[in-house]
Design a protein around this motif. Structure first.
Motif, PDB file in Angstrom:
ATOM      1  N   CYS A 255      25.809  33.402 -32.924  1.00 18.30           N
ATOM      2  CA  CYS A 255      24.426  33.896 -32.873  1.00 18.30           C
ATOM      3  C   CYS A 255      24.340  35.326 -33.387  1.00 18.30           C
ATOM      4  O   CYS A 255      23.389  35.682 -34.100  1.00 18.30           O
ATOM      5  N   GLY A 263      18.986  35.585 -39.824  1.00 17.69           N
ATOM      6  CA  GLY A 263      18.328  34.915 -38.703  1.00 17.69           C
ATOM      7  C   GLY A 263      17.402  35.860 -37.968  1.00 17.69           C
ATOM      8  O   GLY A 263      17.848  36.882 -37.438  1.00 17.69           O
ATOM      9  N   VAL A 266      16.815  33.783 -33.349  1.00 14.60           N
ATOM     10  CA  VAL A 266      18.088  33.121 -33.045  1.00 14.60           C
ATOM     11  C   VAL A 266      18.108  32.805 -31.560  1.00 14.60           C
ATOM     12  O   VAL A 266      17.957  33.695 -30.724  1.00 14.60           O
TER      13      VAL A 266
END
Length: 592
Positions: A255, A263, A266
């Motif tokens: 992550c 991202g 996330v």
């Protein structure tokens, strides 16, 4: 109750809680005192002797030592043992002159190492100075194994990894990188005297039967494979909406890496409650600091497609229910299923071993889970010259456990190559030495003071999230490292009691700040534990019971709450008490 056998070094070793908790038995208080004395090179070498990778583990260790630290008996937070390794590593200077210097006289034996991770590198480090010709095979471009492919650069800079890996490879290790070993039989035919398998757990778990998995395949990635692709710069971006499935440290790495590759939203989604996630607490904190959302108690139901692209995933909300034996079940809450949008999904729900390259007609036995049958003491397989270690031996663990495996496998391999019994292993080196300098002076800092743990500074989020190689943690500066080292309560400096000198004045009992000393009549252990000034409720911690004294009483000390401050020894008018530094060094191949 019989007196505790204080002549047994294992008794004192168990009292050195942090070292006892470390799989590699790193002498924590010893190197921390060196840091407090600003002797960073020595501290680094003490670390290097045991854990092999001070700079790497000073950044990435799972810290099994810290929950055992005695500082938590004074306040909430343990000594920052892991980060103090980094202090030594960052300030060590040039240590090459202190490393074993090759070329080493040959003993005529050859060893093959399959896999270039921490376990294999530890074996190489231990055996090369003994004259073994070491051949290391790895499919990656350089050594390090999972430390290179799975730990992101913002946690472990490449220059730190390269330096500590090269300390070992520079000992004359014959490396064959970019080489995938596809046959153990082929390796054995090359007449190596012993073979070590340290290939890790290279296969990430998948969810092949989850509805929509095949249709959404182009948008779904296995976590460890994706991290390796990023590390070797094959992958440079990810979708704006990312789901990471899983609650371990790999999920946290996925992550946080996703945030750096584009991202924007996330989300980590995990089946278990937040409090029981496998990820280390500090890993979860760092992820949330970087705006990662964590959804716990959500079980994946399906991957959902729309217009030929992944739209997201459906999840069922659950709750953890425990039976009378403590066994957990995740039961549906009855709430409506939850849909979470996603452009891409990373699956980080665990890792598995994979040995397709090991033929099944070699005599090497596997269990029902297709794991090799490996002796947990010797790390020897059912083929005597083949040894395993690290994740390849017993499944996924961590770097420091792999190092511990490597040390012990190296002992076995050396004994095997010498034609000796691999189970006849020499005892570890132990020593007790008085720290007395004067009547009330000790050669260590014995003051016990409340001193909360110092925070490790981090680089600004605005900088780290736009550069995946920008290290987040900055480490302690020297003044802060010194102050953090001063928090150590020196649990290796033991209280040693001599019955023949004791006049039973009870002065030590009166002065003890934690009331851990009691003079009483002897009983069976459970009754004796309850008779102490403060009942000894922790049954996992030994109590120290003396021989019978002149009045018929015994001295009992509860090791669970002793702070090793030395006040009992300072107060004692007859020197029945002494503070003695205990040193424990686990058996290594070099000590045979």
């Amino acid at each position: 109750m019989k007196p505790t056998d204080t002549q047994n070094p294992e008794y004192y070793h168990k009292v050195v809680d942090c070292q006892y908790a470390c799989p590699a038995h790193t002498p924590v208080p010893h190197y921390i005192r060196l840091i407090a004395a600003e002797r960073y090179t020595e501290a680094y070498m003490v670390n290097w002797e045991s854990n092999v990778f001070p700079g790497i583990l000073g950044r990435t260790c799972d810290r099994p030592c810290e929950p055992a630290c005695r500082r938590v008996r004074v306040e909430e937070e343990p000594v920052a043992i892991c980060r103090l390794k980094r202090v030594a590593a960052d300030n060590k200077g040039d240590v090459r002159q202190h490393m074993p210097q090759g070329p080493f006289p040959s003993n005529g034996k050859k060893i093959a190492l399959i896999g270039g991770g921490p376990a294999s590198l530890t074996v190489a480090r231990d055996l090369a100075p003994l004259g073994y010709e070491i051949h290391l095979f790895d499919e990656q471009i350089a050594g390090g194994g999972m430390m290179r492919s799975q730990i992101p650069a913002f946690r472990l800079p490449e220059e730190v990894l390269n330096e500590e890996v090269n300390h070992i490879l520079d000992m004359g290790i014959h490396t064959q990188f970019l080489t995938y070993v596809d046959s153990l039989k082929g390796v054995l035919e090359k007449k190596y005297d012993a073979v070590f398998v340290g290939t890790g757990a290279p296969r990430g778990k998948d969810l092949p039967k989850l509805p929509g998995r095949q249709e959404a395949d182009a948008f779904i990635h296995i976590g460890i494979e994706w991290l390796a692709s990023v590390a070797f710069e094959h992958t440079h971006k990810i979708g704006k909406k990312v789901i990471v499935l899983g609650g371990g440290n790999t999920a946290m790495d996925c992550c946080r890496t996703s945030r750096r590759l584009g991202g924007e939203q996330v989300k980590v989604v995990v089946r278990s409650p937040f409090s029981t996630m496998k990820a280390s607490p500090w890993e979860k904190e760092d992820a949330m600091h970087e705006d990662v959302e964590i959804y716990d108690n959500h079980v994946p139901l399906s991957f959902e497609m729309a217009d030929g692209k992944l739209a997201g995933m459906m999840f069922q909300k659950v709750k953890a229910v425990y039976d009378e034996k403590g066994k957990r079940q995740l039961l549906p809450t009855g709430e409506q299923d939850v849909f979470i949008e996603a452009d891409e999904v990373l699956i980080a729900i665990g890792q598995e071993n994979s040995f397709p390259w090991i033929e099944r007609d070699l005599g090497l036995e596997f269990d029902d889970w297709e794991m090799p049958i490996v002796d947990k003491v010797t790390f020897q397989s059912t083929v005597p010259k083949v040894f395993f270690g690290g994740d390849a031996a017993f499944g996924p663990e961590n770097v420091i456990t792999a190092v511990a495996h490597g040390h012990q496998a190296a002992v076995s391999m050396h004994l095997f190559c010498e034609g000796k019994d691999v189970r006849q292993r020499p005892a570890p080196y132990t020593n007790l030495m008085s720290t007395k300098m004067g009547i009330h002076e000790w050669s260590y800092d014995s003051e016990v003071a409340r001193d909360t743990r110092y925070a490790v500074p981090q680089a600004a989020k605005e900088l780290t999230l736009v550069d995946r190689k920008k290290e987040v943690e900055l480490g302690f500066d020297l003044p802060t490292g010194f102050k953090e080292a001063q928090r150590c309560l020196n649990c290796d400096v033991q209280t040693v009691f001599k019955e023949d000198r004791c006049i039973e004045c009870d002065a030590c009992m009166d002065i003890c700040p934690t009331s851990c000393i009691t003079f009483t009549t002897n009983e069976n252990e459970m009754d004796l534990r309850q008779k102490l000034l403060v009942p000894a409720e922790n049954l996992t911690q030994d109590i120290l019971v003396s021989d019978t004294l002149k009045t018929g009483r015994v001295m009992v000390k509860d090791e669970d709450v002793c702070l090793h401050c030395g006040l009992c020894a300072e107060r004692c008018p007859t020197s029945a008490w002494d503070m003695q530094k205990f040193f424990y060094s686990v058996t290594k191949a070099s000590s045979l």
